[in-house]
Design an enzyme around this catalytic site. Structure first.
Site, PDB file in Angstrom:
ATOM      1  N   HIS A  18      55.976   2.660  18.742  1.00 24.50           N
ATOM      2  CA  HIS A  18      55.343   3.171  19.961  1.00 24.50           C
ATOM      3  C   HIS A  18      56.280   3.247  21.155  1.00 24.50           C
ATOM      4  O   HIS A  18      55.809   3.444  22.277  1.00 24.50           O
ATOM      5  CB  HIS A  18      54.149   2.286  20.352  1.00 24.50           C
ATOM      6  CG  HIS A  18      52.907   2.533  19.570  1.00 24.50           C
ATOM      7  ND1 HIS A  18      51.988   3.514  19.895  1.00 24.50           N
ATOM      8  CD2 HIS A  18      52.427   1.942  18.461  1.00 24.50           C
ATOM      9  CE1 HIS A  18      50.998   3.505  19.030  1.00 24.50           C
ATOM     10  NE2 HIS A  18      51.231   2.549  18.143  1.00 24.50           N
ATOM     11  N   LYS A  52      47.048   4.262  34.848  1.00 31.19           N
ATOM     12  CA  LYS A  52      47.747   3.823  33.639  1.00 31.19           C
ATOM     13  C   LYS A  52      48.434   2.506  33.956  1.00 31.19           C
ATOM     14  O   LYS A  52      48.427   2.053  35.102  1.00 31.19           O
ATOM     15  CB  LYS A  52      48.770   4.861  33.175  1.00 31.19           C
ATOM     16  CG  LYS A  52      49.779   5.267  34.234  1.00 31.19           C
ATOM     17  CD  LYS A  52      50.741   6.322  33.720  1.00 31.19           C
ATOM     18  CE  LYS A  52      50.071   7.673  33.601  1.00 31.19           C
ATOM     19  NZ  LYS A  52      50.029   8.165  32.231  1.00 31.19           N
ATOM     20  N   ARG A  53      49.008   1.886  32.957  1.00 32.17           N
ATOM     21  CA  ARG A  53      49.762   0.653  33.168  1.00 32.17           C
ATOM     22  C   ARG A  53      50.865   0.882  34.199  1.00 32.17           C
ATOM     23  O   ARG A  53      51.494   1.936  34.216  1.00 32.17           O
ATOM     24  CB  ARG A  53      50.349   0.220  31.818  1.00 32.17           C
ATOM     25  CG  ARG A  53      51.170  -1.051  31.830  1.00 32.17           C
ATOM     26  CD  ARG A  53      51.393  -1.531  30.404  1.00 32.17           C
ATOM     27  NE  ARG A  53      52.050  -0.512  29.592  1.00 32.17           N
ATOM     28  CZ  ARG A  53      53.364  -0.446  29.401  1.00 32.17           C
ATOM     29  NH1 ARG A  53      54.163  -1.322  29.991  1.00 32.17           N
ATOM     30  NH2 ARG A  53      53.896   0.478  28.628  1.00 32.17           N
ATOM     31  N   LYS A 105      56.880   4.815  34.196  1.00 34.09           N
ATOM     32  CA  LYS A 105      55.705   5.674  34.431  1.00 34.09           C
ATOM     33  C   LYS A 105      55.720   6.271  35.847  1.00 34.09           C
ATOM     34  O   LYS A 105      54.991   7.198  36.142  1.00 34.09           O
ATOM     35  CB  LYS A 105      54.420   4.893  34.166  1.00 34.09           C
ATOM     36  CG  LYS A 105      54.263   4.540  32.684  1.00 34.09           C
ATOM     37  CD  LYS A 105      52.997   3.748  32.409  1.00 34.09           C
ATOM     38  CE  LYS A 105      52.898   3.312  30.955  1.00 34.09           C
ATOM     39  NZ  LYS A 105      52.594   4.418  30.025  1.00 34.09           N
ATOM     40  N   THR A 121      48.160   8.918  25.920  1.00 32.58           N
ATOM     41  CA  THR A 121      46.836   9.405  25.519  1.00 32.58           C
ATOM     42  C   THR A 121      45.991   9.721  26.746  1.00 32.58           C
ATOM     43  O   THR A 121      45.061  10.507  26.656  1.00 32.58           O
ATOM     44  CB  THR A 121      46.106   8.378  24.633  1.00 32.58           C
ATOM     45  OG1 THR A 121      46.061   7.109  25.293  1.00 32.58           O
ATOM     46  CG2 THR A 121      46.795   8.235  23.289  1.00 32.58           C
ATOM     47  N   LYS A 166      43.122  12.809  27.574  1.00 27.08           N
ATOM     48  CA  LYS A 166      41.768  12.588  28.098  1.00 27.08           C
ATOM     49  C   LYS A 166      41.510  13.456  29.326  1.00 27.08           C
ATOM     50  O   LYS A 166      40.433  14.047  29.474  1.00 27.08           O
ATOM     51  CB  LYS A 166      41.581  11.108  28.435  1.00 27.08           C
ATOM     52  CG  LYS A 166      41.608  10.195  27.218  1.00 27.08           C
ATOM     53  CD  LYS A 166      41.883   8.742  27.596  1.00 27.08           C
ATOM     54  CE  LYS A 166      42.260   7.943  26.360  1.00 27.08           C
ATOM     55  NZ  LYS A 166      42.874   6.643  26.678  1.00 27.08           N
TER      56      LYS A 166
END
Length: 813
Positions: A355, A543-544, A549, A651, A655
């Site tokens: 991952h 998100k985290r 990110k 993901t 969504k």
């Protein structure tokens, strides 16, 4: 049990009185949830038993998906949906004076996961059951989740997430299925009857008790199992406890150490004790799960040589990699197989999903720790490593560098990703770009050695939760427009392309989005006390919180916009509401400073009358699955802005796409495949490409300070972090962020992509002004989202990795 609305109302009312002794008019929301969830579990119970019996009779090959996380969210609504009784129960409750959505709020989010890894596992379980595969989850029943996040004075504060405080109505304790897991001790070795015998002595025993949660498939009578393991002390009786005063306290200390194994999701591993606890957790999951699975297998009465034909063990990231040596231990020590026999079985039974491309996320454990905690397992890892290195040397005796690079044991560490690859028959990435990076860069030497093992399986999401349940009005519109086939065949959503330019359909899409935005705006006002405009662009990044990110890029752009609007208050700008939600790991101090910065910026922006009619900033605390279900259907713009090459897949991007949000993003992870479907016309792509990023990492040449000196916008927003002003002061120290950018050369290329990001955000505004064009793109996103349904992904895993087929449909009720 009940077959229609009236029989449901009767059974529900009688159960309320019979179990709680309360008439309907005195019941609380918690009472209604307890009785309703119990009825639904009982309703599905017959199918659950029949499914397991069917597997046994047909001797179906079964998949066991091992994961440290299963971010399942609330189950009441999704279970009602999958059973096909959602509308019946909603109407029945309404006639009894209760609102189903309010009852759903009584359920706690299960504290079994943190981010995309765990949510993917949950989506996969849903798809396995809905596609009628024999596939189960295997995880840990954490007493506390990661943490409950509170924002106090802009700072993240971590509180215990005691999600089990009110119990879990969906689980069933199976004490009779308990197994023993052993730690520590010493290994006695002897030669006996022509073979070596290994026996661990003076070990510490832990009882692993399973709690089973039904995983209900959509539209069938197919129910799989999520088995969660709880660590408990082994039975101590008065007879085997000495009367000495300190023995009682020794037992208490032992009991406490045992319970800690399943107490917390991801204990802090910055110190030795935390690392040790994580390793304990991982072995506990692998040993308990594997013993239980093999017990089931043995009931088939088949030889162990047929294990790969009946069992598939899947490792979700490196956390459960100890499955490999543990299976070897059982086959050699307990089933008395030779090494070669055991290795052949293991190597044809275990598959592995990677991952990440982040080196820090590829787990490595201190050799001494593994050797002390798991002495026999470590011996097996040593032998796997010895044989693998011998193989490499035999192929190329002069290339010792290759051997040391690929070895499982090296630099006093056990390299878990190496062990996972060597011990598995399949290694898959989770997006096309990610898999290519693994094959060509991060794991090139292993790909060269085992090219047949590597494959891609792009992540997916269950459209049942993320569209049908989370966005019911959109579901109704889609079905009334193209029919219901898309519910079981999500790629049928492509038929919506024919309506992308239809003004009537666009109007309905717009009305649904506005309805969702109004609901979210009400939630924001209730929780944050900030009134936001539902007509503004809802620009969302949830998100985290991690450097790659790049929530930091987003907030620096907000600061830039703030200055622009203040200097030109009459400037015609599309109003925008920036919405964040994220948890930072408790020990990840830099990420926590970014959360503080977002909240400081929000406080300044939202209280400045010169700008707050044009922009608002909101940080929603304690981001979770249930909160995501409120946010995602209301989003206009989805921020998927990770540093290219760093996000394995994502993901969240899928969504948002499925709910009609447009993506602003880099060509990273599954964004690449989204772009293949949507093209430049229906996404906003910016920034460095992955090959450019990887080239910088390999060859250098990036200078963050040069950009700082060349771009006055960058200089201003960075100086805002350290100079006395609206965003920084003595008690708001953002020097660490400033330092990470300029003195550590901006590891995630925030400054490099800043100009491109700002320009692309202007394109977003210009597009939003043309409502018909925006809605056209929104509909195209929905239409192409079926490709990313997890049903499709699971079909690929089933046929190409696990080699399983859907079981025959069970006898109808």
């Amino acid at each position: 049990m009940f077959t229609d609305k009236d029989s449901f109302k009767k059974v529900f009312s009688e159960s309320l009185i019979g179990e709680l002794g309360r008439p309907l008019e005195e019941a609380t929301g918690a009472d209604v949830y307890k009785i309703l969830s119990g009825l639904i579990r009982e309703y599905a119970g017959k199918d659950w038993a029949a499914t397991n019996q069917n597997y046994k009779l047909q001797q179906e090959k079964q998949v066991y998906y091992f994961s440290m996380e299963f971010l399942i969210g609330r189950l009441l609504g999704s279970n009602l949906l999958n059973l096909g009784i959602l509308d019946m129960v909603r109407e029945g409750l309404s006639e009894l004076g209760w609102n189903l959505e309010e009852i759903e709020e009584q359920e706690s989010d299960a504290g079994l996961g943190n981010g995309g890894l765990g949510r993917l596992a949950a989506c996969f379980l849903d798809s396995l059951a809905s596609r009628q595969y024999a596939g189960h989850g295997c995880g840990i029943r954490y007493k506390y989740g990661l943490f409950e996040q509170k924002i106090i004075d802009g700072d993240q504060v971590e509180l215990p997430d005691y999600w089990l405080q009110k119990g879990n109505e969906w689980e069933v304790r199976r004490a009779d299925k308990s197994v023993e897991v052993r730690f520590w001790g010493r290994v006695d070795t002897r030669y006996e009857e022509g073979r070596w015998v290994f026996e661990t002595q003076d070990y510490e025993a832990v009882s692993a008790v399973p709690y089973d949660v039904p995983v209900i498939g959509y539209g069938h009578h197919h129910v799989n199992t999520l088995r969660l393991w709880s660590a408990e002390s082994t039975m101590i009786t008065r007879k085997n406890v000495a009367s000495k005063h300190d023995d009682y306290y020794k037992f208490l200390s032992y009991n406490r150490s045992v319970e800690s194994i399943s107490e917390f999701l991801y204990p802090d591993d910055s110190q030795y004790e935390g690392k040790l606890l994580r390793l304990k957790q991982q072995y506990f999951l692998c040993s308990a799960g594997l013993q239980s699975i093999l017990r089931t297998f043995e009931k088939l009465g088949l030889p162990y040589t047929s294990l790969p034909d009946k069992i598939a063990l899947h490792i979700n990231d490196t956390h459960p990699t100890l499955l490999i040596p543990e299976l070897m231990r059982i086959l050699i020590d307990e089933q008395q197989m030779s090494w070669d026999e055991a290795w052949d079985i293991t190597n044809r039974t275990v598959s592995y999903t990677n991952h990440t491309t982040l080196s820090e996320a590829l787990e490595k454990w201190p050799t001494s720790m593994v050797k002390d905690l798991l002495p026999r397992v470590f011996m097996i890892i040593e032998e796997i490593d010895r044989r693998f290195c011998s193989l490499l040397l035999a192929e190329d005796p002069s290339n010792t560098d290759r051997v040391s690079h690929m070895a499982i044991l090296g630099n006093d560490q056990v390299r878990m990703a190496h062990l996972a690859i060597v011990g598995s028959y399949s290694v898959n990435g989770v997006a096309a770009l990610h898999t290519e990076i693994l094959k060509k860069r991060e794991m090139k030497s292993f790909y060269d050695q085992f090219p047949e093992r590597f494959n891609n399986k792009t992540n997916g999401i269950t459209h049942r939760r993320w569209l049908i349940h989370a966005n019911p009005k959109l579901k109704q519109l889609i079905s009334s427009t193209i029919g219901d086939k898309w519910i079981t065949e999500p790629t049928d959503l492509l038929r919506l392309q024919d309506y992308a330019s239809d003004s009537g359909f666009q109007t309905q899409i717009h009305q649904i989005k506005q309805h969702n935005k109004i609901n979210l705006a009400a939630y924001i006002e209730e929780k944050n006390g900030v009134k936001v405009d539902p007509n503004s662009i809802f620009d969302v990044q949830v998100k985290r919180l991690h450097g790659y990110k790049r929530q930091l890029l987003n907030v620096l752009h907000i600061i830039h916009l703030y200055h622009e609007i203040r200097e030109n208050p009459s400037m015609d700008r599309v109003p925008r509401t920036f919405i964040f939600g994220a948890k930072a790991a408790p020990s990840y101090y830099l990420a926590k400073r970014v959360i503080k910065l977002i909240n400081v910026v929000a406080d300044v922006v939202n209280n400045d009358p010169l700008v707050n009619d044009k922009m608002k900033v909101v940080f929603l605390e304690n981001y979770s699955v249930s909160l995501a279900e409120k946010i995602i259907p209301a989003a206009d713009l989805s921020e998927q802005i990770s540093t290219a090459s760093k996000e394995a897949s994502g993901t969240g991007n899928m969504k948002f796409m499925m709910n009609g949000a447009l993506t602003i993003g880099t060509m990273d992870g599954a964004n690449v495949e989204m772009h293949e479907s949507l093209g430049d016309d229906n996404m906003f792509i910016f920034g460095l490409r992955s090959d450019e990023v990887l080239d910088y990492y390999q060859h250098g040449g990036y200078d963050a300070r040069a950009i700082y000196h060349q771009d006055p916008r960058v200089q201003r927003v960075l100086e805002d972090l350290v100079q006395e002003g609206p965003f920084s002061s003595a008690h708001r120290d953002f020097a660490l962020i400033y330092d990470s950018i300029l003195n550590h050369n901006d590891e995630y290329f925030v400054l490099k992509d800043f100009d491109s990001y700002v320009s692309t955000q202007l394109q977003v505004e210009q597009t939003y002004l043309d409502r018909a064009a925006w809605l056209n793109k929104s509909i195209m996103n929905i239409a192409h989202a079926g490709r990313f349904a997890s049903d499709f992904t699971i079909d690929q895993y089933a046929s190409e990795i696990w080699r399983i087929r859907p079981v025959h449909e069970l006898i109808m009720k």
